[in-house]
Design an enzyme around this catalytic site. Structure first.
Site, PDB file in Angstrom:
ATOM      1  N   TYR A  81       0.840  -1.212   0.000  1.00  0.00           N
ATOM      2  CA  TYR A  81       0.000   0.000   0.000  1.00  0.00           C
ATOM      3  C   TYR A  81       0.878   1.267   0.000  1.00  0.00           C
ATOM      4  O   TYR A  81       0.642   2.189  -0.783  1.00  0.00           O
ATOM      5  CB  TYR A  81      -0.908  -0.050   1.222  1.00  0.00           C
ATOM      6  CG  TYR A  81      -1.927   1.063   1.321  1.00  0.00           C
ATOM      7  CD1 TYR A  81      -3.107   1.020   0.588  1.00  0.00           C
ATOM      8  CD2 TYR A  81      -1.723   2.138   2.175  1.00  0.00           C
ATOM      9  CE1 TYR A  81      -4.051   2.038   0.704  1.00  0.00           C
ATOM     10  CE2 TYR A  81      -2.653   3.154   2.295  1.00  0.00           C
ATOM     11  CZ  TYR A  81      -3.827   3.102   1.561  1.00  0.00           C
ATOM     12  OH  TYR A  81      -4.754   4.106   1.676  1.00  0.00           O
ATOM     13  N   ALA A  91       3.925   1.565  -1.041  1.00  0.00           N
ATOM     14  CA  ALA A  91       4.592   1.688  -2.356  1.00  0.00           C
ATOM     15  C   ALA A  91       3.625   2.237  -3.394  1.00  0.00           C
ATOM     16  O   ALA A  91       3.974   3.116  -4.193  1.00  0.00           O
ATOM     17  CB  ALA A  91       5.134   0.327  -2.794  1.00  0.00           C
TER      18      ALA A  91
HETATM   19  P1  NAP Z   1     -13.494   2.315   0.894  1.00  0.00           P
HETATM   20  O1  NAP Z   1     -14.511   2.840   1.854  1.00  0.00           O
HETATM   21  O2  NAP Z   1     -13.020   0.910   1.008  1.00  0.00           O
HETATM   22  O3  NAP Z   1     -14.037   2.582  -0.605  1.00  0.00           O
HETATM   23  C1  NAP Z   1     -13.234   2.203  -1.702  1.00  0.00           C
HETATM   24  C2  NAP Z   1     -13.880   2.659  -2.976  1.00  0.00           C
HETATM   25  O4  NAP Z   1     -13.022   2.267  -4.082  1.00  0.00           O
HETATM   26  C3  NAP Z   1     -15.232   2.000  -3.237  1.00  0.00           C
HETATM   27  O5  NAP Z   1     -16.072   2.916  -3.897  1.00  0.00           O
HETATM   28  C4  NAP Z   1     -14.869   0.834  -4.151  1.00  0.00           C
HETATM   29  O6  NAP Z   1     -15.917   0.421  -5.019  1.00  0.00           O
HETATM   30  C5  NAP Z   1     -13.763   1.458  -4.977  1.00  0.00           C
HETATM   31  N1  NAP Z   1     -12.895   0.451  -5.592  1.00  0.00           N
HETATM   32  C6  NAP Z   1     -12.099  -0.452  -4.969  1.00  0.00           C
HETATM   33  N2  NAP Z   1     -11.467  -1.226  -5.888  1.00  0.00           N
HETATM   34  C7  NAP Z   1     -11.901  -0.804  -7.103  1.00  0.00           C
HETATM   35  C8  NAP Z   1     -11.629  -1.199  -8.436  1.00  0.00           C
HETATM   36  N3  NAP Z   1     -10.787  -2.214  -8.730  1.00  0.00           N
HETATM   37  N4  NAP Z   1     -12.244  -0.542  -9.448  1.00  0.00           N
HETATM   38  C9  NAP Z   1     -13.106   0.478  -9.192  1.00  0.00           C
HETATM   39  N5  NAP Z   1     -13.399   0.901  -7.942  1.00  0.00           N
HETATM   40  C10 NAP Z   1     -12.803   0.266  -6.924  1.00  0.00           C
HETATM   41  O7  NAP Z   1     -12.138   3.195   0.936  1.00  0.00           O
HETATM   42  P2  NAP Z   1     -11.891   4.674   1.489  1.00  0.00           P
HETATM   43  O8  NAP Z   1     -11.424   4.571   2.883  1.00  0.00           O
HETATM   44  O9  NAP Z   1     -13.025   5.557   1.143  1.00  0.00           O
HETATM   45  O10 NAP Z   1     -10.612   5.057   0.619  1.00  0.00           O
HETATM   46  C11 NAP Z   1     -10.720   5.844  -0.573  1.00  0.00           C
HETATM   47  C12 NAP Z   1      -9.320   6.249  -1.001  1.00  0.00           C
HETATM   48  O11 NAP Z   1      -8.694   6.977   0.057  1.00  0.00           O
HETATM   49  C13 NAP Z   1      -8.410   5.057  -1.300  1.00  0.00           C
HETATM   50  O12 NAP Z   1      -7.553   5.375  -2.375  1.00  0.00           O
HETATM   51  C14 NAP Z   1      -7.610   4.927  -0.018  1.00  0.00           C
HETATM   52  O13 NAP Z   1      -6.376   4.301  -0.245  1.00  0.00           O
HETATM   53  C15 NAP Z   1      -7.452   6.382   0.375  1.00  0.00           C
HETATM   54  N6  NAP Z   1      -7.170   6.575   1.796  1.00  0.00           N
HETATM   55  C16 NAP Z   1      -8.038   6.180   2.765  1.00  0.00           C
HETATM   56  C17 NAP Z   1      -7.715   6.374   4.100  1.00  0.00           C
HETATM   57  C18 NAP Z   1      -8.631   5.984   5.229  1.00  0.00           C
HETATM   58  O14 NAP Z   1      -8.198   6.092   6.390  1.00  0.00           O
HETATM   59  N7  NAP Z   1      -9.834   5.563   4.963  1.00  0.00           N
HETATM   60  C19 NAP Z   1      -6.487   6.988   4.437  1.00  0.00           C
HETATM   61  C20 NAP Z   1      -5.633   7.375   3.428  1.00  0.00           C
HETATM   62  C21 NAP Z   1      -5.979   7.177   2.108  1.00  0.00           C
HETATM   63  P3  NAP Z   1     -16.988  -0.712  -4.484  1.00  0.00           P
HETATM   64  O15 NAP Z   1     -17.840  -0.014  -3.456  1.00  0.00           O
HETATM   65  O16 NAP Z   1     -17.760  -1.061  -5.714  1.00  0.00           O
HETATM   66  O17 NAP Z   1     -16.186  -1.820  -3.914  1.00  0.00           O
END
Ligand code: NAP
Length: 234
Positions: A143, A145
Site C-alpha cells: 500500500y 509503495a
Molecule cells: P473504501 O470505503 O473501502 O471505498 C473504496 C472505494 O473504491 C469503493 O467505492 C470501491 O468500489 C472502490 N474500488 C475499490 N477497488 C476498485 C476497483 N478495482 N475498481 C473500481 N473501484 C474500486 O475506501 P476509502 O477509505 O473511502 O478510501 C478511498 C481512497 O482513500 C483510497 O484510495 C484509499 O487508499 C485512500 N485513503 C483512505 C484512508 C482511510 O483512512 N480511509 C487513508 C488514506 C488514504 P466498491 O464499493 O464497488 O467496492
C-alpha cells in the site's frame, strides 16, 4: 459548473467527494467496482458507471461514456483504492499485485484516459494518496509503495502539463473513518488512532472539502502539491 469524474465513488471518501461536488452544483459521474446498490442510491445526484480501475481499455470507454452523457470533462479525481495489509516476509504475490494494480495502475489508467481532454479544458486532476505513502507504514509495504508511486506520478504529470494550464495535485489523508479503517482489528485501530496528535480520525467530508478546494479557481496557482489531512500524524 464543471464536469467531474470520481473513481470509486460508491463508498467512503469517494462517495463524500461525489456528494460534495454534486451539492456544489457540478455535474458528477463516478465509477464503482461491485457495490451496485450503493452506487445506484446516488443516481439522483450523479451518474454511476461500473468499471474496474485496473482495466486500461475500460478507462477510455468510461471517459467517452461520461463525456457523451455530461459533456467535456474538467476534473478527474482518482480515489478508488484498496489495502491488503501484512508483513512483507509472508506477503502473497497477489496481495502485492492487487494493491499496486488497483491503486497505482488504476490512477495511471484514468490519468492516461483524460489528460488530452483536460488540456483542451485547462482542467485539474486530484489523486488520493495516503500518509502511508509519505512516512511508510509497517504492514503496508504494498500500500505504501502504491501511494508513494501516486505521489511521484502526480509531481511528474504536474510538470508535464503545467504549460497547458492543467493542474495535478494529490491529497494524503491520515486515518479517516470509512469501511477501509473499520475493517481493521479493533485493537490495532485504537493503537493507531492514539498516535494522531489531534486525537481522532478525520472524516470523509473533510477530504471531500479539500478536493473541492483543489479543483476550484481558488487553487489556480497550486500544482504538483500533496495536501496532507492527517490531524498532525505525519
Ligand atoms: P473504501 O470505503 O473501502 O471505498 C473504496 C472505494 O473504491 C469503493 O467505492 C470501491 O468500489 C472502490 N474500488 C475499490 N477497488 C476498485 C476497483 N478495482 N475498481 C473500481 N473501484 C474500486 O475506501 P476509502 O477509505 O473511502 O478510501 C478511498 C481512497 O482513500 C483510497 O484510495 C484509499 O487508499 C485512500 N485513503 C483512505 C484512508 C482511510 O483512512 N480511509 C487513508 C488514506 C488514504 P466498491 O464499493 O464497488 O467496492
Amino acid at each position: 459548473m464543471s464536469v467531474v469524474l470520481v473513481t470509486g465513488g460508491s463508498r467512503g471518501i469517494g462517495r463524500a467527494i461525489v456528494e460534495e461536488f454534486a451539492d456544489a452544483g457540478h455535474q458528477v459521474a463516478f465509477t464503482y467496482a461491485g457495490s451496485r446498490d450503493a452506487a445506484e442510491s446516488l443516481r439522483d445526484r450523479a451518474l454511476p458507471v461500473q468499471a474496474d480501475v485496473r482495466d486500461f481499455a475500460r478507462a477510455q470507454e468510461v471517459v467517452a461514456e461520461v463525456e457523451t452523457a455530461l459533456g467535456p470533462l474538467d476534473v478527474l479525481i482518482n480515489n478508488a483504492g484498496i489495502k491488503r495489509d501484512g508483513a512483507l516476509y509472508s506477503m502473497a504475490e497477489d496481495a502485492w499485485r492487487d494493491v499496486i494494480e488497483t491503486n497505482l495502475n488504476g490512477t495511471f489508467n484514468y490519468c492516461r484516459a483524460v489528460t488530452r481532454n483536460l488540456i483542451r479544458r485547462k482542467g485539474a486532476i486530484i489523486n488520493i494518496t495516503s500518509v502511508s505513502g509519505i512516512t511508510g507504514m509497517a504492514g503496508q509495504t504494498n500500500y505504501s509503495a502504491s501511494k508513494a508511486g501516486i505521489i511521484g506520478l502526480t509531481k511528474a504529470l504536474a510538470r508535464e502539463v503545467a504549460r497547458f494550464g492543467v493542474r495535478v495535485n494529490a491529497i494524503a489523508p491520515g486515518f479517516i473513518d470509512t469501511d477501509m479503517t473499520s475493517a481493521m482489528d479493533e485493537n490495532v485501530r485504537k493503537k493507531l488512532y492514539a498516535q494522531i496528535p489531534m486525537g481522532e480520525p478525520g472524516t470523509a467530508r473533510q477530504i471531500a472539502r479539500a478536493a473541492l478546494y483543489l479543483a476550484s479557481p481558488d487553487a489556480a496557482y497550486i500544482t504538483g502539491h500533496v495536501l496532507t489531512l492527517d490531524g498532525g500524524l505525519s
